[in-house]
Design a protein around this motif. Structure first.
Motif, PDB file in Angstrom:
ATOM      1  N   PRO A 132       0.808  -1.221   0.000  1.00 30.19           N
ATOM      2  CA  PRO A 132       0.000   0.000   0.000  1.00 30.19           C
ATOM      3  C   PRO A 132       0.845   1.276   0.000  1.00 30.19           C
ATOM      4  O   PRO A 132       0.775   2.096   0.915  1.00 30.19           O
ATOM      5  CB  PRO A 132      -0.803  -0.138   1.301  1.00 30.19           C
ATOM      6  CG  PRO A 132       0.112  -0.880   2.214  1.00 30.19           C
ATOM      7  CD  PRO A 132       0.877  -1.841   1.343  1.00 30.19           C
ATOM      8  N   ARG A 133       1.650   1.445  -1.033  1.00 33.08           N
ATOM      9  CA  ARG A 133       2.466   2.640  -1.181  1.00 33.08           C
ATOM     10  C   ARG A 133       2.429   3.083  -2.648  1.00 33.08           C
ATOM     11  O   ARG A 133       2.296   2.266  -3.553  1.00 33.08           O
ATOM     12  CB  ARG A 133       3.910   2.390  -0.750  1.00 33.08           C
ATOM     13  CG  ARG A 133       4.098   2.212   0.750  1.00 33.08           C
ATOM     14  CD  ARG A 133       3.778   3.496   1.510  1.00 33.08           C
ATOM     15  NE  ARG A 133       4.003   3.357   2.945  1.00 33.08           N
ATOM     16  CZ  ARG A 133       3.093   2.910   3.811  1.00 33.08           C
ATOM     17  NH1 ARG A 133       1.891   2.514   3.359  1.00 33.08           N
ATOM     18  NH2 ARG A 133       3.362   2.843   5.109  1.00 33.08           N
ATOM     19  N   ALA A 134       2.583   4.404  -2.849  1.00 32.85           N
ATOM     20  CA  ALA A 134       2.546   4.952  -4.212  1.00 32.85           C
ATOM     21  C   ALA A 134       3.794   4.586  -5.004  1.00 32.85           C
ATOM     22  O   ALA A 134       3.786   4.604  -6.238  1.00 32.85           O
ATOM     23  CB  ALA A 134       2.388   6.470  -4.161  1.00 32.85           C
ATOM     24  N   LEU A 135       4.888   4.243  -4.297  1.00 34.29           N
ATOM     25  CA  LEU A 135       6.129   3.854  -4.971  1.00 34.29           C
ATOM     26  C   LEU A 135       6.752   2.673  -4.227  1.00 34.29           C
ATOM     27  O   LEU A 135       6.857   2.695  -3.004  1.00 34.29           O
ATOM     28  CB  LEU A 135       7.106   5.028  -5.016  1.00 34.29           C
ATOM     29  CG  LEU A 135       8.421   4.814  -5.777  1.00 34.29           C
ATOM     30  CD1 LEU A 135       8.888   6.112  -6.422  1.00 34.29           C
ATOM     31  CD2 LEU A 135       9.522   4.267  -4.853  1.00 34.29           C
ATOM     32  N   VAL A 136       7.131   1.648  -4.983  1.00 31.43           N
ATOM     33  CA  VAL A 136       7.790   0.474  -4.423  1.00 31.43           C
ATOM     34  C   VAL A 136       9.061   0.231  -5.214  1.00 31.43           C
ATOM     35  O   VAL A 136       9.021   0.109  -6.442  1.00 31.43           O
ATOM     36  CB  VAL A 136       6.891  -0.782  -4.487  1.00 31.43           C
ATOM     37  CG1 VAL A 136       7.615  -1.984  -3.887  1.00 31.43           C
ATOM     38  CG2 VAL A 136       5.572  -0.541  -3.785  1.00 31.43           C
ATOM     39  N   ALA A 137      10.192   0.184  -4.523  1.00 28.97           N
ATOM     40  CA  ALA A 137      11.477  -0.025  -5.185  1.00 28.97           C
ATOM     41  C   ALA A 137      11.881  -1.490  -5.109  1.00 28.97           C
ATOM     42  O   ALA A 137      11.577  -2.189  -4.138  1.00 28.97           O
ATOM     43  CB  ALA A 137      12.552   0.841  -4.525  1.00 28.97           C
ATOM     44  N   ALA A 138      12.577  -1.942  -6.146  1.00 29.60           N
ATOM     45  CA  ALA A 138      13.106  -3.304  -6.127  1.00 29.60           C
ATOM     46  C   ALA A 138      14.276  -3.422  -5.159  1.00 29.60           C
ATOM     47  O   ALA A 138      14.703  -4.523  -4.827  1.00 29.60           O
ATOM     48  CB  ALA A 138      13.542  -3.714  -7.529  1.00 29.60           C
ATOM     49  N   ASN A 139      14.807  -2.255  -4.716  1.00 32.40           N
ATOM     50  CA  ASN A 139      15.924  -2.218  -3.757  1.00 32.40           C
ATOM     51  C   ASN A 139      17.146  -2.981  -4.248  1.00 32.40           C
ATOM     52  O   ASN A 139      17.822  -3.654  -3.499  1.00 32.40           O
ATOM     53  CB  ASN A 139      15.494  -2.758  -2.391  1.00 32.40           C
ATOM     54  CG  ASN A 139      14.460  -1.870  -1.731  1.00 32.40           C
ATOM     55  OD1 ASN A 139      13.346  -2.309  -1.470  1.00 32.40           O
ATOM     56  ND2 ASN A 139      14.803  -0.639  -1.469  1.00 32.40           N
ATOM     57  N   ALA A 140      17.385  -2.880  -5.537  1.00 32.02           N
ATOM     58  CA  ALA A 140      18.560  -3.531  -6.125  1.00 32.02           C
ATOM     59  C   ALA A 140      18.828  -2.899  -7.474  1.00 32.02           C
ATOM     60  O   ALA A 140      17.939  -2.326  -8.093  1.00 32.02           O
ATOM     61  CB  ALA A 140      18.326  -5.031  -6.293  1.00 32.02           C
TER      62      ALA A 140
END
Length: 273
Positions: free
Chosen positions: A17-25
């Motif tokens: 539930p966030r407007a932006l999700v990073a792959a963190n890689a």
């Protein structure tokens, strides 16, 4: 493993539930493997750190050189693959209603500020504080995304089966010097019909469509380290200078300068436009 092709990851991303999700890689592969055609509810922003990313959808192919980004709207079936040594950052975005974000797939120019914001976003916690500093970073990213210039690195693919066959023939033999009439006969249509169908379906003449294909193919090959001379010969140009002239007319600058500016971006982006 390249996170974009993992169906379990994509399903998980859509549920956060966030407007932006990073792959963190940062995905780093010598050749980015072609993903199966897929889609996700959230939009995707793929920032090319190094190498060239290609994205295919039903009616077009996009190419994403270094220091550019690819915007893929949510729900759009697509496949992604790389040319050369590829490093990229993948962000999944559920756009808020306010910003005027792109509603179609496109390649965008990434400014120095935008680039630093994307790098920072790649380190955000999965459930960042929407009302804290991280949330404000995300808001600025949406502002930059809405204002980012769109690059003309799109090759439209016609829906007509005969024109799709023509596209395949041109890609397989880009150096073929056949006339428009000869290409038309190979797909069993008249020259007039070919020109009419291209105008209706891709909005380009045959010559401009083929030159756009050459730009896409050239950037793919140049990004792997091939010389301008070798690429010019592969694409059927009599000399490197004639190829450079075509590229400059289509893109606005010669190929070596175009790629150099993306491989070694300037610290400030207000100088040259």
């Amino acid at each position: 493993m390249y996170v974009d092709v993992r169906s379990d990851w994509l399903s998980y991303v859509d549920e956060i539930p966030r407007a932006l999700v990073a792959a963190n890689a940062v995905a780093s592969l010598e050749t980015l493997e072609q993903s199966p055609r897929h889609s996700h509810q959230k939009a995707q922003l793929l920032f090319t750190v190094r190498g060239v990313i290609n994205c295919e959808v039903e009616d077009a192919v996009w190419i994403v050189p270094p220091q550019c980004a690819l915007w893929i709207p949510g729900g759009l079936p697509h496949t992604v693959f790389g040319s050369g040594e590829v490093e990229c950052i993948s962000l999944f975005i559920e756009p808020p209603e306010a910003p005027n974000l792109p509603n179609e797939c496109c390649t965008i120019t990434v400014s120095s500020l935008f680039r630093h914001l994307l790098m920072r976003a790649n380190e955000l916690p999965e459930r960042y504080d929407v009302d804290g500093p991280d949330g404000r970073i995300v808001s600025v990213i949406f502002d930059e995304l809405a204002a980012a210039p769109v690059e003309g690195l799109r090759l439209p693919i016609p829906s007509d089966s005969r024109l799709k066959k023509l596209a395949d023939l041109l890609i397989a033999a880009p150096a073929d010097h056949a006339t428009v009439a000869e290409w038309a006969s190979r797909i069993a249509v008249s020259e007039r019909s070919l020109n009419r169908m291209l105008a209706e379906q891709v909005g380009m003449s045959f010559g401009r469509w083929r030159r756009q294909l050459h730009v896409v193919l050239a950037l793919r090959h140049l990004s792997t380290g091939q010389t301008v001379q070798a690429v010019a010969m592969d694409l059927g140009y009599e000399s490197a200078s004639s190829f450079v002239t075509m590229f400059r007319k289509m893109v606005g600058k010669p190929p070596s300068r175009y790629l150099l500016e993306r491989l070694r971006p300037a610290p400030h982006d207000h100088g040259e436009r």
